[in-house]
Design a protein around this motif. Structure first.
Motif, mmCIF file in Angstrom:
data_model
loop_
_atom_site.group_PDB
_atom_site.id
_atom_site.type_symbol
_atom_site.label_atom_id
_atom_site.label_comp_id
_atom_site.label_asym_id
_atom_site.label_seq_id
_atom_site.Cartn_x
_atom_site.Cartn_y
_atom_site.Cartn_z
ATOM 1 N N ARG A 199 0.842 -1.195 0.000
ATOM 2 C CA ARG A 199 0.000 0.000 0.000
ATOM 3 C C ARG A 199 0.873 1.239 0.000
ATOM 4 O O ARG A 199 2.060 1.173 0.287
ATOM 5 C CB ARG A 199 -0.961 -0.001 1.185
ATOM 6 N N VAL A 200 0.259 2.363 -0.321
ATOM 7 C CA VAL A 200 0.956 3.652 -0.319
ATOM 8 C C VAL A 200 0.262 4.526 0.715
ATOM 9 O O VAL A 200 -0.943 4.753 0.627
ATOM 10 C CB VAL A 200 0.881 4.332 -1.714
ATOM 11 N N ASP A 201 1.012 4.978 1.697
ATOM 12 C CA ASP A 201 0.450 5.858 2.723
ATOM 13 C C ASP A 201 0.630 7.302 2.280
ATOM 14 O O ASP A 201 1.743 7.835 2.320
ATOM 15 C CB ASP A 201 1.129 5.626 4.071
ATOM 16 N N LEU A 202 -0.444 7.913 1.821
ATOM 17 C CA LEU A 202 -0.400 9.285 1.330
ATOM 18 C C LEU A 202 -0.873 10.230 2.424
ATOM 19 O O LEU A 202 -1.937 10.029 3.009
ATOM 20 C CB LEU A 202 -1.271 9.417 0.080
ATOM 21 N N ASP A 203 -0.094 11.247 2.675
ATOM 22 C CA ASP A 203 -0.403 12.228 3.705
ATOM 23 C C ASP A 203 -1.412 13.231 3.163
ATOM 24 O O ASP A 203 -1.106 13.987 2.238
ATOM 25 C CB ASP A 203 0.886 12.935 4.114
ATOM 26 N N PRO A 204 -2.619 13.269 3.717
ATOM 27 C CA PRO A 204 -3.630 14.204 3.213
ATOM 28 C C PRO A 204 -3.238 15.675 3.410
ATOM 29 O O PRO A 204 -3.770 16.547 2.727
ATOM 30 C CB PRO A 204 -4.893 13.853 3.994
ATOM 31 N N ALA A 205 -2.295 15.944 4.289
ATOM 32 C CA ALA A 205 -1.856 17.320 4.523
ATOM 33 C C ALA A 205 -0.804 17.774 3.506
ATOM 34 O O ALA A 205 -0.531 18.967 3.390
ATOM 35 C CB ALA A 205 -1.300 17.464 5.942
ATOM 36 N N MET A 206 -0.236 16.830 2.760
ATOM 37 C CA MET A 206 0.800 17.174 1.775
ATOM 38 C C MET A 206 0.169 17.919 0.605
ATOM 39 O O MET A 206 -0.771 17.435 -0.015
ATOM 40 C CB MET A 206 1.482 15.898 1.274
ATOM 41 N N LYS A 207 0.692 19.084 0.305
ATOM 42 C CA LYS A 207 0.204 19.913 -0.802
ATOM 43 C C LYS A 207 1.316 20.061 -1.832
ATOM 44 O O LYS A 207 2.261 20.835 -1.642
ATOM 45 C CB LYS A 207 -0.246 21.292 -0.308
ATOM 46 N N TRP A 208 1.218 19.296 -2.917
ATOM 47 C CA TRP A 208 2.198 19.370 -3.996
ATOM 48 C C TRP A 208 1.944 20.636 -4.803
ATOM 49 O O TRP A 208 0.802 20.990 -5.080
ATOM 50 C CB TRP A 208 2.091 18.136 -4.882
ATOM 51 N N THR A 209 3.022 21.313 -5.201
ATOM 52 C CA THR A 209 2.862 22.601 -5.873
ATOM 53 C C THR A 209 3.517 22.687 -7.249
ATOM 54 O O THR A 209 3.350 23.689 -7.936
ATOM 55 C CB THR A 209 3.418 23.737 -4.991
ATOM 56 N N GLY A 210 4.266 21.644 -7.655
ATOM 57 C CA GLY A 210 4.866 21.714 -8.987
ATOM 58 C C GLY A 210 5.822 20.573 -9.265
ATOM 59 O O GLY A 210 6.354 19.953 -8.346
ATOM 60 N N LEU A 211 6.010 20.309 -10.546
ATOM 61 C CA LEU A 211 6.923 19.268 -11.004
ATOM 62 C C LEU A 211 7.828 19.849 -12.074
ATOM 63 O O LEU A 211 7.355 20.476 -13.025
ATOM 64 C CB LEU A 211 6.144 18.084 -11.582
ATOM 65 N N GLU A 212 9.120 19.630 -11.922
ATOM 66 C CA GLU A 212 10.099 20.055 -12.917
ATOM 67 C C GLU A 212 10.911 18.825 -13.334
ATOM 68 O O GLU A 212 11.561 18.196 -12.493
ATOM 69 C CB GLU A 212 11.018 21.111 -12.313
ATOM 70 N N ILE A 213 10.848 18.465 -14.609
ATOM 71 C CA ILE A 213 11.656 17.373 -15.141
ATOM 72 C C ILE A 213 13.031 17.947 -15.459
ATOM 73 O O ILE A 213 13.152 18.871 -16.271
ATOM 74 C CB ILE A 213 11.016 16.751 -16.402
ATOM 75 N N LEU A 214 14.061 17.418 -14.824
ATOM 76 C CA LEU A 214 15.414 17.945 -14.969
ATOM 77 C C LEU A 214 16.238 17.175 -15.994
ATOM 78 O O LEU A 214 17.220 17.697 -16.509
ATOM 79 C CB LEU A 214 16.125 17.920 -13.613
ATOM 80 N N GLY A 215 15.842 15.938 -16.269
ATOM 81 C CA GLY A 215 16.587 15.159 -17.243
ATOM 82 C C GLY A 215 16.004 13.767 -17.397
ATOM 83 O O GLY A 215 15.256 13.291 -16.547
ATOM 84 N N THR A 216 16.349 13.140 -18.512
ATOM 85 C CA THR A 216 15.910 11.772 -18.775
ATOM 86 C C THR A 216 17.095 10.993 -19.336
ATOM 87 O O THR A 216 18.019 11.571 -19.898
ATOM 88 C CB THR A 216 14.747 11.713 -19.784
ATOM 89 N N GLY A 217 17.027 9.693 -19.176
ATOM 90 C CA GLY A 217 18.050 8.818 -19.735
ATOM 91 C C GLY A 217 17.379 7.612 -20.357
ATOM 92 O O GLY A 217 16.561 6.961 -19.709
ATOM 93 N N GLU A 218 17.694 7.380 -21.602
ATOM 94 C CA GLU A 218 17.076 6.301 -22.363
ATOM 95 C C GLU A 218 15.554 6.439 -22.274
ATOM 96 O O GLU A 218 15.048 7.537 -22.297
ATOM 97 C CB GLU A 218 17.615 4.946 -21.924
ATOM 98 N N GLY A 219 14.825 5.341 -22.225
ATOM 99 C CA GLY A 219 13.382 5.423 -22.071
ATOM 100 C C GLY A 219 12.603 5.701 -23.340
ATOM 101 O O GLY A 219 11.412 6.012 -23.272
ATOM 102 N N SER A 220 13.238 5.575 -24.508
ATOM 103 C CA SER A 220 12.497 5.778 -25.753
ATOM 104 C C SER A 220 11.760 4.496 -26.137
ATOM 105 O O SER A 220 11.821 3.491 -25.424
ATOM 106 C CB SER A 220 13.459 6.173 -26.884
ATOM 107 N N ALA A 221 11.120 4.517 -27.261
ATOM 108 C CA ALA A 221 10.399 3.339 -27.748
ATOM 109 C C ALA A 221 11.333 2.159 -27.982
ATOM 110 O O ALA A 221 10.890 1.013 -28.055
ATOM 111 C CB ALA A 221 9.659 3.683 -29.034
ATOM 112 N N PHE A 222 12.624 2.418 -28.090
ATOM 113 C CA PHE A 222 13.605 1.371 -28.363
ATOM 114 C C PHE A 222 14.256 0.812 -27.102
ATOM 115 O O PHE A 222 15.108 -0.061 -27.188
ATOM 116 C CB PHE A 222 14.695 1.906 -29.305
ATOM 117 N N HIS A 223 13.902 1.336 -25.946
ATOM 118 C CA HIS A 223 14.516 0.921 -24.685
ATOM 119 C C HIS A 223 13.534 0.133 -23.820
ATOM 120 O O HIS A 223 12.321 0.304 -23.929
ATOM 121 C CB HIS A 223 14.999 2.148 -23.905
ATOM 122 N N SER A 224 14.093 -0.671 -22.933
ATOM 123 C CA SER A 224 13.253 -1.395 -21.965
ATOM 124 C C SER A 224 13.391 -0.808 -20.571
ATOM 125 O O SER A 224 12.701 -1.230 -19.644
ATOM 126 C CB SER A 224 13.641 -2.878 -21.942
#
Length: 90
Positions: free
Chosen positions: A28-53
């Motif tokens: 299970r995942v214990d999610l804190d109802p008081a946690m307020k997420w305010t944003g996501l910034e993707i800083l980089g990726t590695g592989e992960g294309s249609a050709f990768h597993s």
């Protein structure tokens, strides 16, 4: 990654568990109802294309009072990308 971030903001435990690799998925995942997420910034990726597993996403997710900086590993399972684990940074 963006869909999992959205699931955290909406406290959608079922989606988070569905998109977690069966090898590392918690019961299970214990999610804190008081946690307020305010944003996501993707800083980089590695592989992960249609050709990768496997691939990585480095991101910073902000919440009221701080942020989470992580490099997450993803793998394909039956054609779908799923979260394996992450390494906290900073």
């Amino acid at each position: 990654m963006r869909s999992r971030y959205s699931a955290f903001t909406q406290r959608d435990e079922a989606y988070l568990l569905r998109t977690w690799h069966p090898r590392t998925r918690p019961a299970r995942v214990d999610l804190d109802p008081a946690m307020k997420w305010t944003g996501l910034e993707i800083l980089g990726t590695g592989e992960g294309s249609a050709f990768h597993s496997a691939g990585t996403v480095t991101f910073r997710a902000s919440f009221r009072g701080g942020s989470l900086h992580e490099r997450s590993r993803f793998e394909r399972v039956e054609g779908a990308w799923v979260y394996v684990d992450g390494e906290f940074l900073d």
